[in-house]
Scaffold this active site. Structure first.
Site, PDB file in Angstrom:
ATOM      1  N   ALA A 155      72.889 -39.949 -27.461  1.00 58.46           N
ATOM      2  CA  ALA A 155      73.765 -41.251 -27.391  1.00 58.46           C
ATOM      3  C   ALA A 155      75.138 -40.709 -27.443  1.00 58.46           C
ATOM      4  CB  ALA A 155      73.450 -42.363 -28.408  1.00 58.46           C
ATOM      5  N   TYR A 156      75.476 -40.049 -28.454  1.00 60.85           N
ATOM      6  CA  TYR A 156      77.152 -39.724 -28.526  1.00 60.85           C
ATOM      7  C   TYR A 156      77.568 -38.847 -27.521  1.00 60.85           C
ATOM      8  CZ  TYR A 156      81.275 -38.050 -30.827  1.00 60.85           C
ATOM      9  OH  TYR A 156      82.864 -38.000 -31.197  1.00 60.85           O
ATOM     10  N   CYS A 157      76.850 -37.824 -27.094  1.00 59.36           N
ATOM     11  CA  CYS A 157      77.330 -36.863 -25.883  1.00 59.36           C
ATOM     12  C   CYS A 157      77.599 -37.747 -24.541  1.00 59.36           C
ATOM     13  CB  CYS A 157      76.457 -35.706 -25.824  1.00 59.36           C
ATOM     14  SG  CYS A 157      76.860 -34.448 -27.045  1.00 59.36           S
TER      15      CYS A 157
END
Ligand SMILES: NC(=O)c1ccc[n+]([C@@H]2O[C@H](COP(=O)([O-])OP(=O)(O)OC[C@H]3O[C@@H](n4cnc5c(N)ncnc54)[C@H](OP(=O)(O)O)[C@@H]3O)[C@@H](O)[C@H]2O)c1
Length: 272
Positions: free
Chosen positions: A155-157
């Site tokens: 999700a973050y990347c």
């Protein structure tokens, strides 16, 4: 850059945003901090005013960057009360780590809403003011996780890759309007975000994300501040991070093999 500049910093109540605010205040700038939590904003303001006794140099606005109409109104209020904006630093962000198949879809949406749409919302809201003024500068805090993928950061990347894509596009699109874009891709550094991550992160993520040494917030903020002042487009704090970024670009097969080896070692350790 002039001493009387006005710098808006989203996420300015904590971590890198606050550390950058300290550096701009030292240069005589007025800083405007945007975040959601009023108590944290007030505490950050008090802390910043310890080094600068002029209370007009720090303003705080509580607002959610994911909410475009709230951000539009906040930027109008800032112009009404302060008169101009020279730099927008998009540092507001959140992190959720975990195995892809276990991360709920809501987490993906929340991260995109804040990290990507938050950056986009603030950039869209500031452009009319920059156009009226004849120019300005937007600094987007992405991540090294926006240059290559990392275990546990699906999700973050994704959100940080989107920020990198947006920044690369806006760099050339806004240049004719005299609006400069700068892109910051830090590795892991000490901050409340990472304190929280350390309470639940997967072993695989720790092994891979910490291929570079964890930077101190002071080194990170110093290098980012210098990069902004020197007009660099891409700012990657830390020598090893810059080498990793180069390695990933020019020798991607080796970078992938190193990551796979590190993850294999974690699994081997777990089965011993
Ligand atoms: N720490 C690292 O290792 C690392 C590495 C690479 C990149 N980064 C990036 O660097 C930036 C700063 O990270 P940090 O470690 O300094 O984080 P931090 O200490 O957790 O600070 C995050 C800031 O963002 C604000 N924020 C979060 N969601 C928001 C929202 N919806 N609207 C407005 N403000 C919001 C928070 O305040 P409220 O919660 O009160 O709103 C806080 O002020 C982030 O974009 C992060 O992804 C961090």
């Amino acid at each position: 850059m002039s001493e009387n500049m006005v710098v808006i910093i989203t996420g300015g109540s904590s971590g890198l945003g606050k550390a950058l605010a300290q550096r701009f205040i030292k240069k005589g700038a007025t800083v405007v901090l945007i975040a959601r939590n009023k108590q944290k904003l007030a505490a950050a303001k008090d802390e910043l005013l310890e080094s600068c006794k002029d209370s007009s140099k720090v303003a705080v606005f509580n607002c959610d960057v994911a909410d475009f109409s709230a951000i539009e109104k906040t930027f109008k209020d800032i112009i009404d009360s302060i008169g101009k904006i020279d730099i927008l630093i998009n540092s507001a962000g959140i992190l959720r780590e975990g195995y892809f198949e276990k991360l709920p879809i809501e987490v993906f949406r929340e991260i995109m809403d804040i990290n990507y749409f938050g950056t986009l919302n603030c950039s869209q809201a500031v452009i009319p003011f920059f156009k009226k003024q004849g120019g300005g500068r937007i600094v987007n805090i992405a991540s090294l996780g926006g240059r290559f993928g990392c275990f546990g950061y699906a999700a973050y990347c994704s959100s940080k890759f989107a920020v990198v894509g947006l920044s690369d596009t806006l760099r050339c699109e806004l240049k004719p309007l005299n609006i400069k874009i700068q892109l910051v891709c830090p590795p892991e550094f000490d901050s409340p975000m990472v304190d929280d991550l350390n309470t639940y992160r997967t072993e695989e993520n720790r092994a891979v994300a910490q291929t570079t040494t964890v930077l101190s917030i002071e080194q990170t903020a110093d290098e980012v501040f210098t990069g902004i002042m020197r007009n660099r487009y891409l700012i990657i704090p830390g020598r090893i991070s810059r080498l990793l970024d180069l390695g990933n670009r020019w020798l991607p097969a080796i970078s992938r093999a190193v990551v796979d080896y590190k993850i294999k070692r974690v699994y081997r350790g777990a089965s011993d």
